[in-house]
Design a protein around this motif. Structure first.
Motif: not given
Ligand code: PMV
Length: 341
Positions: A157-159, A301, A35, A162, A214, A39, A210
């Protein structure tokens, strides 16, 4: 209510009218992503719905390759490379598979190979869950469109939402409670000279995920209130920098955004600090390159390993300052979709 109780209606909506019987095997690749505007913070933990939009760059050939097949017996087998995946990750994958399991006694065999140099200290759940969502689509023959695949990946997983796309990707936060408007979208832009470098500083698993970092930050950091505004400004700036190929603007925006994210964590109570002395040494080395007039920026990150951003003409200087750097050309350099070692 378990997270899957919230996720199931979303999956049922996505898969309405689609086949439920698997074929022999499904396979897919998804790139890792970094990113540039992060996020950080969820408005819904079960659906991984973010507080803000975010913007990333996918890493071309670096990512996860996943095969998924019926195991032929109850219970899942989850392999990472040739070995059983760590228990925590395997449990997360099994919970995710529960959302699409044709019957309770149906087991899956999932095999994931991370195409990431092992020494790079860069394991990505984003590419893993994106590749799994794409491989399941292949296994069942759903033929979902990209927004639907992005939503499906986000539930893992949120990211990951993308990592369904190559190139620059914007994940629009959306506002619907079911998250049907919260998914990635590829930006119509290329940047052949763009380079990223992964710096292998700390290769062991990070102490705080994360996911937990978060939540802790949102709940306790007095600086979190400023985060959504910072992201809104940085998104605008990053989009404009990409549209005009203004590298110093893109680099400075990404670096500032990452520092602001870490500042929210540093102010959490108790503080959450991912940096090690080696992280700070690398940051100083990058800043020293800038002091020499070189456009080299960094992002980070939720972990100790910085990533550098620069253009191809700085690759030699980066290599000299960071001999262990793994340099990636997201838009393909001389060889498309291949990381430049
Ligand atoms: O998708 P997660 O839960 O691994 O969160 C990713 C969070 C960051 O890597 C810190 C920021 C991002 O946008 O990828």
């Amino acid at each position: 209510m378990s997270p899957n109780d919230t996720r199931r209606p979303v999956v049922d909506t996505l898969l309405a009218g689609r086949p439920r019987a698997p074929r022999a095997e499904g396979a897919a690749f998804a790139p890792a992503n970094i990113a540039l505007v992060k996020y950080w913070g969820k408005r819904d933990a079960a659906l991984n719905l973010p507080v803000t939009s975010s913007l990333s760059i996918s890493l071309g050939e670096l990512g996860s390759e996943t095969r998924v097949a019926p195991a032929g017996r109850p219970g899942d087998t989850v392999l990472l490379g040739p070995d059983p995946a760590p228990a925590g990750f395997a449990a997360r994958v099994s919970a995710y598979l529960d959302l699409v399991r044709p019957a309770p006694d149906f087991g899956f065999r999932v095999e994931t190979h991370n195409r990431v140099p092992t020494a790079a200290g860069f394991a990505s759940s984003a590419s893993g869950f994106a590749a799994l969502a794409l491989a399941l689509d292949d296994l069942f023959g759903w033929a979902l469109d990209l927004p639907a695949l992005s939503i499906l990946a986000r539930l893992g997983s949120g990211s990951a939402c993308r990592s369904v796309f190559d190139g620059f990707v914007e994940w629009t936060a959306g506002s619907r409670p079911d998250g049907m408007d919260s998914h990635g979208r590829r930006l119509d832009a290329t940047w052949p000279a763009l380079r990223l470098a992964l710096l292998p500083i700390e290769t062991s698993a990070k102490p705080v995920s994360s996911r937990h970092g978060m939540r802790h930050t949102v709940e306790t950091s007095p600086l979190y209130a400023a985060w959504p505004e910072t992201v809104a400004r940085d998104l605008e700036s990053a989009r404009a920098a990409i549209a005009t190929r203004d590298f110093p603007r893109l680099g400075a925006t990404a670096e500032g955004n990452a520092m602001a994210m870490h500042a929210t964590m540093h102010a959490a109570r108790p503080p959450l600090v991912y940096w090690t002395p080696a992280t700070i040494a690398a940051m100083r080395r990058a800043h020293a390159l800038r002091d020499e007039g070189r456009a080299v920026y960094l992002t980070m990150d939720a972990g100790p390993n910085p990533k550098l951003l620069f253009e191809a003409d700085q690759a030699d200087a980066v290599r000299a300052a960071f001999p262990n750097a793994v340099i990636v050309a997201p838009f393909g350099g001389p060889s498309a979709r291949k990381p430049v070692a």
